[in-house]
Design an enzyme around this catalytic site. Structure first.
Site, PDB file in Angstrom:
ATOM      1  CE1 TYR A   1      -4.176   1.804   0.605  1.00  0.00           C
ATOM      2  CE2 TYR A   1      -2.657   3.347   1.652  1.00  0.00           C
ATOM      3  CZ  TYR A   1      -3.895   3.064   1.104  1.00  0.00           C
ATOM      4  OH  TYR A   1      -4.857   4.044   1.043  1.00  0.00           O
TER       5      TYR A   1
ATOM      6  CG  PHE B   1      -8.588  15.958 -24.472  1.00  0.00           C
ATOM      7  CD1 PHE B   1      -8.614  15.519 -25.780  1.00  0.00           C
ATOM      8  CD2 PHE B   1      -8.986  15.082 -23.470  1.00  0.00           C
ATOM      9  CE1 PHE B   1      -9.036  14.228 -26.086  1.00  0.00           C
ATOM     10  CE2 PHE B   1      -9.397  13.788 -23.766  1.00  0.00           C
ATOM     11  CZ  PHE B   1      -9.414  13.363 -25.088  1.00  0.00           C
ATOM     12  CB  THR B   2     -13.529  15.853 -24.403  1.00  0.00           C
ATOM     13  OG1 THR B   2     -12.650  14.733 -24.281  1.00  0.00           O
ATOM     14  CG2 THR B   2     -13.897  16.056 -25.859  1.00  0.00           C
TER      15      THR B   2
ATOM     16  CG  ASP C   1      -2.502  16.839 -21.564  1.00  0.00           C
ATOM     17  OD1 ASP C   1      -1.820  15.800 -21.660  1.00  0.00           O
ATOM     18  OD2 ASP C   1      -3.746  16.848 -21.633  1.00  0.00           O
TER      19      ASP C   1
ATOM     20  CE  LYS D   1      -3.945  10.254 -26.167  1.00  0.00           C
ATOM     21  NZ  LYS D   1      -5.269   9.776 -26.576  1.00  0.00           N
TER      22      LYS D   1
ATOM     23  NE  ARG E   1     -13.044  13.157 -30.120  1.00  0.00           N
ATOM     24  CZ  ARG E   1     -13.012  12.881 -28.815  1.00  0.00           C
ATOM     25  NH1 ARG E   1     -11.886  12.651 -28.195  1.00  0.00           N
ATOM     26  NH2 ARG E   1     -14.101  12.843 -28.100  1.00  0.00           N
TER      27      ARG E   1
ATOM     28  CG  PHE F   1     -18.018  12.275 -26.739  1.00  0.00           C
ATOM     29  CD1 PHE F   1     -17.948  13.469 -26.049  1.00  0.00           C
ATOM     30  CD2 PHE F   1     -17.050  11.314 -26.499  1.00  0.00           C
ATOM     31  CE1 PHE F   1     -16.928  13.711 -25.134  1.00  0.00           C
ATOM     32  CE2 PHE F   1     -16.028  11.534 -25.597  1.00  0.00           C
ATOM     33  CZ  PHE F   1     -15.967  12.748 -24.905  1.00  0.00           C
TER      34      PHE F   1
HETATM   35  N1  F0G Z   1      -5.275  14.833 -22.225  1.00  0.00           N
HETATM   36  C1  F0G Z   1      -5.156  14.443 -23.504  1.00  0.00           C
HETATM   37  C2  F0G Z   1      -4.370  15.271 -24.463  1.00  0.00           C
HETATM   38  C3  F0G Z   1      -5.775  13.261 -23.931  1.00  0.00           C
HETATM   39  O1  F0G Z   1      -5.649  12.890 -25.197  1.00  0.00           O
HETATM   40  C4  F0G Z   1      -6.503  12.494 -22.995  1.00  0.00           C
HETATM   41  C5  F0G Z   1      -7.196  11.269 -23.405  1.00  0.00           C
HETATM   42  C6  F0G Z   1      -6.596  12.945 -21.673  1.00  0.00           C
HETATM   43  C7  F0G Z   1      -5.963  14.118 -21.323  1.00  0.00           C
HETATM   44  C8  F0G Z   1      -7.373  12.180 -20.644  1.00  0.00           C
HETATM   45  O2  F0G Z   1      -6.680  11.037 -20.296  1.00  0.00           O
HETATM   46  O3  F0G Z   1      -8.257   9.168 -20.917  1.00  0.00           O
HETATM   47  O4  F0G Z   1      -6.326   8.795 -19.354  1.00  0.00           O
HETATM   48  O5  F0G Z   1      -8.297  10.095 -18.623  1.00  0.00           O
HETATM   49  N2  F0G Z   1      -7.373  10.948 -24.593  1.00  0.00           N
HETATM   50  C9  F0G Z   1      -8.037   9.737 -25.092  1.00  0.00           C
HETATM   51  C10 F0G Z   1      -8.235   9.826 -26.578  1.00  0.00           C
HETATM   52  C11 F0G Z   1      -9.283   9.393 -24.364  1.00  0.00           C
HETATM   53  O6  F0G Z   1      -8.886   8.919 -27.109  1.00  0.00           O
HETATM   54  O7  F0G Z   1      -7.726  10.725 -27.243  1.00  0.00           O
HETATM   55  P1  F0G Z   1      -7.439   9.698 -19.768  1.00  0.00           P
END
Ligand code: F0G
Length: 489
Positions: free
Chosen positions: A87, A139-140, A230, A273, A396, A462
């Protein structure tokens, strides 16, 4: 002999053909299913015309995302066996910390369960109601978290960023004059940080340059504003810097990464990623900033040596971090993307140029000019491509946007269909299959119609939303497919 060959990694063919080469061997494989076209149509209907709702049993090439789908290396998989389940004080965490220190050059590192968890913690730690957050592009999940915390996002990209066809090498750059004007208008006190997103996702995986980062740093220093990066797609951004920024032509990826990280105050990443595993992290050299996020990680994620990740994933993350400095690893996805983008472009099929990171981005408004934006051309294109090929892409565009206070769609700046290339997953013949089916679809584009929502969640719609075609166009598409392809899958 060093395991990492000296750059460049591009291989020239005697035949003169300009094709990417897989610089790895495939040792574990997974069976894929290419269903007949009628079954693909049925699967799409059952999925509510939303590619997020498809089962992988119905998908041939899963180009939805690279998130958590990059191929792991043999070294990553084997590292998971030595995970130190504890832990607190786990040696797996010590290895992650050492890897991040070496690759990003940051003293403090804290794991979180994925990228958006870092966004949640950072937003809570630094954003107050009414704050203003400049960024190259949103980013979303970033936007959703920062707005929940009371922040307002300002995207200050250059004039080139949203042009579909461009030869500008750094469409992810921030417009420095707009940044200065924004600070002047709102005052530095209302700006908790400036956010830079490496290989800017939603505009087509487009990088920024180190020259631009240096200018952002200068402005930030003049006003004592923190810079946040990021780094989810930092490896590819570093690769593009080496390819496209003359000053760094002979620099190693390792040095480019350290230079990038040295220009910001805090970094967060989705390791789904950047290091081909799961999880994420937040890192910094500033103790005061670290302490602000640390306490929230303990509250929302888990103890500081695992942060919601399994220790096995932490081991793979550490190995993946080192592999991010290997040009033969990080060049794979961009070189396959460049191949597909350039071949589509040669045929006049509308696609975002220059080729970027993460995926090939088709311009749905150019592809389907007869589908009005309020009928979601990028979603329609994703639907059509799946039906005729079993390839799953990601919308997108406006489906990934939100509604305004009156309930009207806020139309997206660009309507893109993203075909992701997870690292080292697809082969050249699979890429050629995608090219072939896209070519057919472009010739038959008039058969494709629009979509409408039939079930629409209020947050990140989405993901779970269900749609329907505005006419029986999917049936017409299938009929034409059968006419041209007969019994072929
Ligand atoms: N920032 C960027 C630039 C991303 O592309 C993503 C995720 C996140 C933050 C969030 O990270 O999914 O680990 O919580 N991108 C994925 C995509 C979902 O399909 O482009 P996460």
């Amino acid at each position: 002999m060093s395991e990492t060959p000296a750059a460049p990694v591009k291989v020239k063919f005697f035949s003169g053909e300009d094709i990417p080469l897989e610089l790895h061997k495939v040792r574990i494989v997974q069976k894929l299913y290419l269903r007949p076209v009628d079954e693909r149509l049925k699967a799409m209907q059952a999925a509510g015309f939303n590619t997020f709702q498809l089962s992988t049993l119905d998908v041939f090439l899963d180009m939805l995302t690279d998130s958590g789908t990059n191929a792991m290396s043999d070294n990553q998989v084997s590292s998971m066996l030595r995970a130190d389940d504890a832990y607190a004080g786990s040696q797996s965490f010590a290895r992650m910390e050492a890897a991040v220190r070496e690759v990003f050059g940051t003293q403090y590192v804290i794991p979180v369960h994925q990228g958006r968890a870092a966004e949640n913690v950072i937003s809570r730690a630094f954003i107050k109601q009414g704050d203003v957050i400049p960024m190259n592009y949103h980013f979303t999940t970033t936007k959703a978290h920062m707005e929940i915390s009371g922040g307002k996002i300002f995207e200050i990209y250059t004039d080139e960023a949203l042009k579909i066809k461009s030869s500008f090498p750094f469409k992810g750059n921030m417009d420095i004059n707009k940044l200065k004007a924004l600070i002047k208008e709102h005052g530095a006190a209302r700006i908790p940080f400036i956010r830079l997103e490496a290989s800017t996702n939603l505009i087509g995986g487009q990088p920024f340059s180190i020259a631009n980062m240096r200018e952002v740093r200068k402005v930030a220093d003049q006003h004592a504003i923190m810079v946040l990066m990021d780094a989810s797609l930092i490896g590819e951004n570093a690769y593009f810097i080496k390819q496209r920024e003359a000053k760094f032509k002979n620099a190693s990826i390792k040095d480019i990464l350290l230079t990038m990280c040295g220009l910001v105050d805090m970094i967060y990443f989705s390791s789904r990623k950047v290091s081909s595993t799961r999880g994420g992290g937040i890192c910094t050299n500033k103790k005061d900033l670290f302490l602000k996020v640390r306490d929230l990680v303990v509250l929302f994620e888990g103890f500081v040596t695992y942060g919601g990740m399994s220790v096995r994933e932490i081991e793979a993350l550490a190995v993946g971090m080192y592999e991010t400095t290997d040009e033969t690893v990080i060049s794979q996805s961009p070189s396959f993307i460049a191949y597909l983008v350039n071949e589509l472009d040669k045929q006049g099929i509308p696609v975002v140029t220059p080729a970027g990171a993460l995926g090939c981005h088709l311009d749905a408004m150019g592809f389907l000019p007869h589908v009005p934006q309020k009928e979601y051309p990028a979603g329609a294109l994703a639907t059509a491509l799946f039906i005729i090929s079993g390839i799953r892409g990601m919308e997108r565009g406006t489906i990934s946007s939100v509604r305004d206070d009156q309930g009207n769609d806020i139309l997206a700046d660009v309507e893109l269909l993203r075909l992701a290339f997870p690292r080292r997953v697809f082969t050249l013949s699979q890429t050629k299959f995608a090219l072939d089916r896209l070519t057919w679809l472009y010739k038959n584009r008039e058969l494709v119609g629009g979509l409408k929502f039939v079930d629409e969640p209020t947050v990140l719609r989405f993901f779970m939303g269900r749609l329907a075609p505005t006419s029986n166009w999917p049936d017409r598409l299938v009929k034409q497919f059968k006419k041209d392809f007969g019994n072929s899958l």
